[in-house]
Design a protein around this motif. Structure first.
Motif, PDB file in Angstrom:
ATOM      1  N   PHE A   1       8.794  -9.040  -7.800  1.00 25.31           N
ATOM      2  CA  PHE A   1       8.537  -7.859  -8.620  1.00 25.31           C
ATOM      3  C   PHE A   1       7.312  -8.042  -9.519  1.00 25.31           C
ATOM      4  O   PHE A   1       6.606  -7.083  -9.820  1.00 25.31           O
ATOM      5  CB  PHE A   1       9.747  -7.539  -9.497  1.00 25.31           C
ATOM      6  N   LEU A   2       7.062  -9.290  -9.930  1.00 24.33           N
ATOM      7  CA  LEU A   2       5.996  -9.567 -10.894  1.00 24.33           C
ATOM      8  C   LEU A   2       4.683 -10.012 -10.262  1.00 24.33           C
ATOM      9  O   LEU A   2       3.625  -9.852 -10.878  1.00 24.33           O
ATOM     10  CB  LEU A   2       6.448 -10.646 -11.885  1.00 24.33           C
ATOM     11  N   TRP A   3       4.723 -10.569  -9.037  1.00 27.71           N
ATOM     12  CA  TRP A   3       3.541 -11.230  -8.497  1.00 27.71           C
ATOM     13  C   TRP A   3       3.119 -10.779  -7.098  1.00 27.71           C
ATOM     14  O   TRP A   3       1.995 -11.059  -6.676  1.00 27.71           O
ATOM     15  CB  TRP A   3       3.776 -12.749  -8.442  1.00 27.71           C
ATOM     16  N   ILE A   4       3.968 -10.132  -6.346  1.00 27.36           N
ATOM     17  CA  ILE A   4       3.671  -9.877  -4.926  1.00 27.36           C
ATOM     18  C   ILE A   4       2.394  -9.038  -4.771  1.00 27.36           C
ATOM     19  O   ILE A   4       2.075  -8.195  -5.603  1.00 27.36           O
ATOM     20  CB  ILE A   4       4.873  -9.177  -4.245  1.00 27.36           C
ATOM     21  N   ARG A   5       1.670  -9.291  -3.682  1.00 28.96           N
ATOM     22  CA  ARG A   5       0.479  -8.500  -3.384  1.00 28.96           C
ATOM     23  C   ARG A   5       0.487  -8.085  -1.905  1.00 28.96           C
ATOM     24  O   ARG A   5       1.064  -7.084  -1.535  1.00 28.96           O
ATOM     25  CB  ARG A   5      -0.795  -9.277  -3.747  1.00 28.96           C
ATOM     26  N   ASP A   6      -0.214  -8.842  -1.066  1.00 27.51           N
ATOM     27  CA  ASP A   6      -0.483  -8.414   0.312  1.00 27.51           C
ATOM     28  C   ASP A   6       0.751  -8.046   1.135  1.00 27.51           C
ATOM     29  O   ASP A   6       0.725  -7.021   1.841  1.00 27.51           O
ATOM     30  CB  ASP A   6      -1.289  -9.484   1.048  1.00 27.51           C
ATOM     31  N   PRO A   7       1.837  -8.838   1.114  1.00 22.56           N
ATOM     32  CA  PRO A   7       2.991  -8.444   1.936  1.00 22.56           C
ATOM     33  C   PRO A   7       3.520  -7.059   1.572  1.00 22.56           C
ATOM     34  O   PRO A   7       3.947  -6.305   2.451  1.00 22.56           O
ATOM     35  CB  PRO A   7       4.030  -9.535   1.638  1.00 22.56           C
TER      36      PRO A   7
ATOM     37  N   ASN B   1      15.136   8.853  -8.180  1.00 20.43           N
ATOM     38  CA  ASN B   1      15.447   9.511  -6.908  1.00 20.43           C
ATOM     39  C   ASN B   1      14.372   9.320  -5.850  1.00 20.43           C
ATOM     40  O   ASN B   1      14.655   8.939  -4.716  1.00 20.43           O
ATOM     41  CB  ASN B   1      15.689  11.006  -7.133  1.00 20.43           C
ATOM     42  N   ASP B   2      13.128   9.582  -6.225  1.00 19.93           N
ATOM     43  CA  ASP B   2      12.042   9.542  -5.245  1.00 19.93           C
ATOM     44  C   ASP B   2      11.042   8.410  -5.477  1.00 19.93           C
ATOM     45  O   ASP B   2      10.094   8.265  -4.712  1.00 19.93           O
ATOM     46  CB  ASP B   2      11.281  10.879  -5.259  1.00 19.93           C
ATOM     47  N   PHE B   3      11.242   7.621  -6.545  1.00 19.01           N
ATOM     48  CA  PHE B   3      10.246   6.631  -6.928  1.00 19.01           C
ATOM     49  C   PHE B   3      10.894   5.304  -7.300  1.00 19.01           C
ATOM     50  O   PHE B   3      12.034   5.251  -7.758  1.00 19.01           O
ATOM     51  CB  PHE B   3       9.443   7.119  -8.143  1.00 19.01           C
ATOM     52  N   ILE B   4      10.112   4.242  -7.119  1.00 18.72           N
ATOM     53  CA  ILE B   4      10.400   2.931  -7.682  1.00 18.72           C
ATOM     54  C   ILE B   4       9.210   2.568  -8.558  1.00 18.72           C
ATOM     55  O   ILE B   4       8.059   2.639  -8.109  1.00 18.72           O
ATOM     56  CB  ILE B   4      10.594   1.867  -6.587  1.00 18.72           C
ATOM     57  N   PHE B   5       9.471   2.199  -9.787  1.00 19.47           N
ATOM     58  CA  PHE B   5       8.428   1.787 -10.718  1.00 19.47           C
ATOM     59  C   PHE B   5       8.571   0.291 -10.958  1.00 19.47           C
ATOM     60  O   PHE B   5       9.656  -0.201 -11.286  1.00 19.47           O
ATOM     61  CB  PHE B   5       8.554   2.545 -12.043  1.00 19.47           C
ATOM     62  N   VAL B   6       7.471  -0.441 -10.807  1.00 23.58           N
ATOM     63  CA  VAL B   6       7.537  -1.896 -10.883  1.00 23.58           C
ATOM     64  C   VAL B   6       6.143  -2.427 -11.177  1.00 23.58           C
ATOM     65  O   VAL B   6       5.142  -1.756 -10.909  1.00 23.58           O
ATOM     66  CB  VAL B   6       8.100  -2.467  -9.552  1.00 23.58           C
ATOM     67  N   HIS B   7       6.066  -3.646 -11.697  1.00 20.16           N
ATOM     68  CA  HIS B   7       4.745  -4.165 -12.049  1.00 20.16           C
ATOM     69  C   HIS B   7       3.884  -4.459 -10.825  1.00 20.16           C
ATOM     70  O   HIS B   7       2.768  -3.944 -10.700  1.00 20.16           O
ATOM     71  CB  HIS B   7       4.851  -5.429 -12.899  1.00 20.16           C
ATOM     72  N   ALA B   8       4.369  -5.322  -9.921  1.00 18.40           N
ATOM     73  CA  ALA B   8       3.529  -5.762  -8.802  1.00 18.40           C
ATOM     74  C   ALA B   8       3.885  -5.119  -7.471  1.00 18.40           C
ATOM     75  O   ALA B   8       3.013  -4.879  -6.645  1.00 18.40           O
ATOM     76  CB  ALA B   8       3.609  -7.286  -8.659  1.00 18.40           C
ATOM     77  N   GLY B   9       5.161  -4.863  -7.240  1.00 10.15           N
ATOM     78  CA  GLY B   9       5.577  -4.293  -5.973  1.00 10.15           C
ATOM     79  C   GLY B   9       6.970  -4.753  -5.605  1.00 10.15           C
ATOM     80  O   GLY B   9       7.673  -5.386  -6.409  1.00 10.15           O
ATOM     81  N   VAL B  10       7.387  -4.451  -4.404  1.00 10.05           N
ATOM     82  CA  VAL B  10       8.690  -4.876  -3.894  1.00 10.05           C
ATOM     83  C   VAL B  10       8.476  -5.609  -2.575  1.00 10.05           C
ATOM     84  O   VAL B  10       7.454  -5.419  -1.899  1.00 10.05           O
ATOM     85  CB  VAL B  10       9.626  -3.667  -3.682  1.00 10.05           C
TER      86      VAL B  10
ATOM     87  N   THR C   1      -2.437  -5.316  -9.242  1.00 12.76           N
ATOM     88  CA  THR C   1      -3.632  -5.495  -8.413  1.00 12.76           C
ATOM     89  C   THR C   1      -4.632  -4.399  -8.738  1.00 12.76           C
ATOM     90  O   THR C   1      -4.367  -3.224  -8.495  1.00 12.76           O
ATOM     91  CB  THR C   1      -3.281  -5.430  -6.918  1.00 12.76           C
ATOM     92  N   PRO C   2      -5.803  -4.758  -9.306  1.00 18.25           N
ATOM     93  CA  PRO C   2      -6.799  -3.721  -9.596  1.00 18.25           C
ATOM     94  C   PRO C   2      -7.109  -2.896  -8.347  1.00 18.25           C
ATOM     95  O   PRO C   2      -7.266  -3.434  -7.246  1.00 18.25           O
ATOM     96  CB  PRO C   2      -8.013  -4.525 -10.060  1.00 18.25           C
ATOM     97  N   THR C   3      -7.192  -1.606  -8.529  1.00 22.82           N
ATOM     98  CA  THR C   3      -7.329  -0.712  -7.368  1.00 22.82           C
ATOM     99  C   THR C   3      -8.635  -0.911  -6.613  1.00 22.82           C
ATOM    100  O   THR C   3      -8.720  -0.544  -5.443  1.00 22.82           O
ATOM    101  CB  THR C   3      -7.190   0.759  -7.797  1.00 22.82           C
ATOM    102  N   LYS C   4      -9.641  -1.495  -7.254  1.00 19.99           N
ATOM    103  CA  LYS C   4     -10.891  -1.728  -6.510  1.00 19.99           C
ATOM    104  C   LYS C   4     -10.653  -2.655  -5.315  1.00 19.99           C
ATOM    105  O   LYS C   4     -11.359  -2.569  -4.306  1.00 19.99           O
ATOM    106  CB  LYS C   4     -11.965  -2.288  -7.426  1.00 19.99           C
TER     107      LYS C   4
END
Length: 243
Positions: free
Chosen positions: A165-171, A142-151, A187-190
């Motif tokens: 879903f598996l590789w995206i970063r900056d965009p 409902n309120d979340f999307i869970f994914v490895h790299a992003g959307v 992406t490591p949070t640092k």
């Protein structure tokens, strides 16, 4: 259903993974566990992590695929030298193969000979490859999307390519502005904090929540508890990290 716990980027760190599950007092059947991928490569025992993850899915965990599982599958099922070397030589595949008991001479390919994918026989490895092939890429609630790299910020989720879903970063990091919070690893949070010593969960102003604490690089294994957005973590001892 009680609490929801989200963990990502375990990367073979079985000791830290078990410790984190103990510290959060995870109770299958009552709590919901969501794992965001990258169970393998670089760490001490990818074989054991995948065994644990399979067990947890049997107990009700939602288990998603990461880019390292994708690399592993492609390297071990194709005949392309590029895919083999990308995984084994540059992304920790050698450590994963050693966790199954393979010796270096069994999986090393000579650059001076025509490429032939090493034929590696292991019942445990075959079981894990079949398991990885069954994994979903994302989970939407409902309120979340869970994914490895992003959307992809400009593409509807049902039209998004698997690679994003598996590789995206900056965009994604810089361009997402959706209403649902996206919880991701990869992406490591640092790097999101732009502070080399900050491995904490990253809460972005644009509804993104990064949880990869760079455990396999000597950081920490993070866990996000929902619905309260409460962070948990296990620090990694330097001697257990792998560059």
């Amino acid at each position: 259903m009680g609490r929801t716990f989200v963990i990502s980027d375990i990367h073979g760190e079985i000791t830290a993974f078990n410790q984190l599950l103990t510290e959060i007092n995870y109770e299958p059947g009552t709590d919901q566990l969501i794992l965001l991928g990258d169970y393998v490569d670089r760490g001490e025992d990818s074989n054991a992590v995948l065994d644990k993850v399979m067990e947890l899915r049997e107990l009700g965990a939602i288990v998603l695929k990461g880019n390292h599982e994708d690399m592993m599958i492609k390297a071990l099922t194709s005949e392309e030298e590029r895919l083999w070397r990308h995984w084994v030589d540059r992304n920790g595949g050698s450590e994963t193969l050693r966790s199954y008991g393979f010796r270096e001479e069994e999986y090393t390919v000579s650059p001076d000979l025509p490429f032939e994918r090493p034929q590696l026989s292991s019942e445990a490895l075959e079981k894990h490859l079949e398991f990885i092939c069954s994994l979903d890429i994302y989970k939407e609630q409902n309120d979340f999307i869970f994914v490895h790299a992003g959307v992809h910020p400009e593409t509807p989720i049902h039209e998004t390519e698997e690679r994003d879903f598996l590789w995206i970063r900056d965009p994604f990091h810089n361009g997402y502005c959706g209403e649902k919070k996206v919880v991701f690893g990869h992406t490591p949070t640092k790097y999101l904090y732009k502070e080399d010593t900050n491995h904490s969960i990253f809460f972005g102003d644009n509804n993104i929540i990064g949880i990869d604490g760079g455990a396999v690089y000597g950081g920490q294994l993070n866990c996000l508890e929902l619905p309260g957005l409460h962070p948990h973590s296990v620090k990694i001892k330097p001697e257990s990290s792998s560059e």
